[in-house]
Design an enzyme around this catalytic site. Structure first.
Site, PDB file in Angstrom:
ATOM      1  N   GLY A  11      39.348  45.601  54.081  1.00 43.92           N
ATOM      2  CA  GLY A  11      39.555  47.008  53.712  1.00 43.92           C
ATOM      3  C   GLY A  11      39.303  47.964  54.866  1.00 43.92           C
ATOM      4  N   PRO A  12      39.718  47.601  56.099  1.00 43.08           N
ATOM      5  CG  PRO A  12      41.031  46.791  57.853  1.00 43.08           C
ATOM      6  CD  PRO A  12      40.598  46.470  56.454  1.00 43.08           C
ATOM      7  CB  THR A 102      31.172  49.772  42.861  1.00 42.29           C
ATOM      8  OG1 THR A 102      32.231  50.728  43.016  1.00 42.29           O
ATOM      9  CG2 THR A 102      30.092  50.039  43.889  1.00 42.29           C
ATOM     10  CG  PHE A 129      25.660  49.269  51.518  1.00 44.50           C
ATOM     11  CD1 PHE A 129      24.883  48.120  51.642  1.00 44.50           C
ATOM     12  CD2 PHE A 129      27.009  49.115  51.247  1.00 44.50           C
ATOM     13  CE1 PHE A 129      25.438  46.855  51.500  1.00 44.50           C
ATOM     14  CE2 PHE A 129      27.576  47.853  51.097  1.00 44.50           C
ATOM     15  CZ  PHE A 129      26.785  46.724  51.224  1.00 44.50           C
ATOM     16  CG  HIS A 156      30.746  58.903  42.909  1.00 44.40           C
ATOM     17  ND1 HIS A 156      29.764  58.721  41.968  1.00 44.40           N
ATOM     18  CD2 HIS A 156      30.391  58.142  43.970  1.00 44.40           C
ATOM     19  CE1 HIS A 156      28.847  57.886  42.440  1.00 44.40           C
ATOM     20  NE2 HIS A 156      29.202  57.512  43.651  1.00 44.40           N
ATOM     21  CE  LYS A 160      32.149  55.229  41.760  1.00 43.66           C
ATOM     22  NZ  LYS A 160      32.281  54.058  42.647  1.00 43.66           N
TER      23      LYS A 160
HETATM   24  P1  NAP Z   1      39.268  53.419  49.714  1.00 43.14           P
HETATM   25  O1  NAP Z   1      39.216  54.507  50.738  1.00 43.14           O
HETATM   26  O2  NAP Z   1      40.262  53.504  48.613  1.00 43.14           O
HETATM   27  O3  NAP Z   1      39.415  52.030  50.485  1.00 43.14           O
HETATM   28  C1  NAP Z   1      39.753  50.830  49.877  1.00 43.14           C
HETATM   29  C2  NAP Z   1      40.621  50.096  50.873  1.00 43.14           C
HETATM   30  O4  NAP Z   1      40.868  48.774  50.395  1.00 43.14           O
HETATM   31  C3  NAP Z   1      41.988  50.767  51.080  1.00 43.14           C
HETATM   32  O5  NAP Z   1      42.213  50.927  52.462  1.00 43.14           O
HETATM   33  C4  NAP Z   1      42.960  49.745  50.493  1.00 43.14           C
HETATM   34  O6  NAP Z   1      44.205  49.754  51.137  1.00 43.14           O
HETATM   35  C5  NAP Z   1      42.190  48.472  50.761  1.00 43.14           C
HETATM   36  N1  NAP Z   1      42.692  47.333  50.030  1.00 43.14           N
HETATM   37  C6  NAP Z   1      43.232  47.294  48.779  1.00 43.14           C
HETATM   38  N2  NAP Z   1      43.620  46.038  48.504  1.00 43.14           N
HETATM   39  C7  NAP Z   1      43.331  45.289  49.603  1.00 43.14           C
HETATM   40  C8  NAP Z   1      43.512  43.921  49.948  1.00 43.14           C
HETATM   41  N3  NAP Z   1      44.091  43.058  49.110  1.00 43.14           N
HETATM   42  N4  NAP Z   1      43.085  43.498  51.157  1.00 43.14           N
HETATM   43  C9  NAP Z   1      42.500  44.340  52.019  1.00 43.14           C
HETATM   44  N5  NAP Z   1      42.330  45.657  51.760  1.00 43.14           N
HETATM   45  C10 NAP Z   1      42.743  46.103  50.572  1.00 43.14           C
HETATM   46  O7  NAP Z   1      37.847  53.287  48.996  1.00 43.14           O
HETATM   47  P2  NAP Z   1      36.392  53.523  49.633  1.00 43.14           P
HETATM   48  O8  NAP Z   1      35.929  54.883  49.264  1.00 43.14           O
HETATM   49  O9  NAP Z   1      36.388  53.100  51.049  1.00 43.14           O
HETATM   50  O10 NAP Z   1      35.546  52.526  48.739  1.00 43.14           O
HETATM   51  C11 NAP Z   1      35.753  51.118  48.793  1.00 43.14           C
HETATM   52  C12 NAP Z   1      34.848  50.445  47.774  1.00 43.14           C
HETATM   53  O11 NAP Z   1      33.485  50.672  48.153  1.00 43.14           O
HETATM   54  C13 NAP Z   1      34.977  51.023  46.351  1.00 43.14           C
HETATM   55  O12 NAP Z   1      34.789  49.982  45.420  1.00 43.14           O
HETATM   56  C14 NAP Z   1      33.827  52.018  46.260  1.00 43.14           C
HETATM   57  O13 NAP Z   1      33.389  52.222  44.927  1.00 43.14           O
HETATM   58  C15 NAP Z   1      32.791  51.287  47.079  1.00 43.14           C
HETATM   59  N6  NAP Z   1      31.726  52.105  47.653  1.00 43.14           N
HETATM   60  C16 NAP Z   1      30.535  51.487  47.825  1.00 43.14           C
HETATM   61  C17 NAP Z   1      29.491  52.148  48.398  1.00 43.14           C
HETATM   62  C18 NAP Z   1      28.197  51.414  48.578  1.00 43.14           C
HETATM   63  O14 NAP Z   1      27.241  51.991  49.124  1.00 43.14           O
HETATM   64  N7  NAP Z   1      28.100  50.158  48.134  1.00 43.14           N
HETATM   65  C19 NAP Z   1      29.647  53.469  48.839  1.00 43.14           C
HETATM   66  C20 NAP Z   1      30.889  54.081  48.698  1.00 43.14           C
HETATM   67  C21 NAP Z   1      31.936  53.376  48.124  1.00 43.14           C
HETATM   68  P3  NAP Z   1      45.364  50.798  50.649  1.00 43.14           P
HETATM   69  O15 NAP Z   1      44.866  52.122  51.092  1.00 43.14           O
HETATM   70  O16 NAP Z   1      46.581  50.338  51.322  1.00 43.14           O
HETATM   71  O17 NAP Z   1      45.435  50.668  49.157  1.00 43.14           O
END
Ligand code: NAP
Length: 267
Positions: A11-12, A102, A129, A156, A160
């Site tokens: 998910g870079p 999540t 985190f 949020h 989300k």
């Molecule tokens: P985001 O900006 O939507 O990023 C998700 C990424 O995953 C997007 O770039 C998406 O690509 C990619 N993706 C989707 N399917 C994929 C696949 N098969 N292989 C590789 N990449 C893929 O979301 P975010 O805000 O970064 O959050 C990501 C996750 O972390 C969520 O579940 C969020 O709830 C969680 N989160 C956790 C924390 C923590 O502290 N644990 C904090 C914040 C967020 P596309 O854009 O092309 O769809």
């Protein structure tokens, strides 16, 4: 000998993933060996806007990636459906997952725990985190010994996908571990608009706010006769999560168990 921890980030291009790529490449004892992206297969990360100088390969197929790059750790920051598949595949390949994604169900968490035991590998799933958020959860658990009535309000950004947040669910679980069970509110209360009282977990109410401009925030409110206590944490940017991701990567290399929640690895 190169003792750096070899890391793959899934998910870079995401908001969290971008920060993780930066943190890994800026950390001396970490090495970013590849990234998993469902787009841009076969390209180099440096060919994507915002990643100049990062000459690491992009794979859409995780198994293909692990066959070419026997990494130590997978950092997953994608979506719940994909994240589960990624964590499972990493464990199958002997790679330790650190998952920030999540929205996993209880059954999915159990499946990962079983797989960890089976493979004798570490795996850390952390719904939050941010170190401050971990303290917010711990302080809330402490307060719930004295205050039985509590409502959780998580706020949020509006992109989300899951609600309530993993942090809110984890907070409610930690509170219910010590709180005497209680169904809160008036016994005969009725919602005149469905959902007005939010979600219910073990008698506690959880409210989810989604608005543009927000990042990740949570307020845990306790009430008793003549007093209230509010414990609040705010993440104002996604860098706030990266010190926790770093600690999780270092810790997952030292354990052979399944850990859910960063609070379980912080002293
Ligand atoms: P985001 O900006 O939507 O990023 C998700 C990424 O995953 C997007 O770039 C998406 O690509 C990619 N993706 C989707 N399917 C994929 C696949 N098969 N292989 C590789 N990449 C893929 O979301 P975010 O805000 O970064 O959050 C990501 C996750 O972390 C969520 O579940 C969020 O709830 C969680 N989160 C956790 C924390 C923590 O502290 N644990 C904090 C914040 C967020 P596309 O854009 O092309 O769809």
């Amino acid at each position: 000998m190169d003792n750096r921890i070899k890391i793959v980030v899934a998910g870079p291009r995401g908001r969290m993933g971008k920060e993780a790529v930066k943190m890994v490449s800026d950390t001396e004892h970490f090495e970013l060996v590849a990234v998993i992206d469902h787009k841009n297969d076969g390209m180099k990360l440096s060919e994507i806007d915002g990643f100049s100088g990062l000459n690491v390969p992009i794979y859409s197929n995780m198994e293909n990636c692990f066959q070419h790059h026997p990494a130590d750790v997978l950092i997953d920051l994608t979506t719940p459906e994909v994240g589960m598949f990624h964590a499972r595949t990493a464990l199958e390949y002997g790679i330790r997952p650190v998952v920030g994604t999540t929205g996993f169900s209880k059954e999915e968490l159990q499946e990962l725990q079983d797989l960890c035991e089976d493979k004798n590998l570490g795996c850390i799933i952390a719904p939050n985190f941010a170190i401050g958020a971990i303290l917010m959860m711990k302080f809330s658990q402490m307060a719930s010994r004295y205050f039985q009535d509590v409502e959780i309000i998580e706020l949020h950004h509006d992109q989300k996908l899951d609600a309530p947040s993993g942090t809110a669910v984890k907070t409610a679980q930690m509170i219910s571990d010590v709180r005497t069970p209680k169904k809160q509110g008036h016994p005969e209360e009725k919602e005149t608009i469905q959902g007005a009282r939010g979600a219910t977990m073990e008698g506690m109410h959880i409210h989810s706010v989604r608005l543009p401009g927000l990042i990740a925030h949570q307020q845990v409110m306790f009430g008793a006769d003549g007093q209230s206590l509010t414990i609040r944490h705010d993440s104002y940017n996604r860098t706030s999560f990266m010190s926790g991701v770093k600690v999780a990567v270092e810790s997952v290399m030292k354990i052979n168990t399944f850990v859910y929640g960063l609070e379980n690895i912080l002293e």
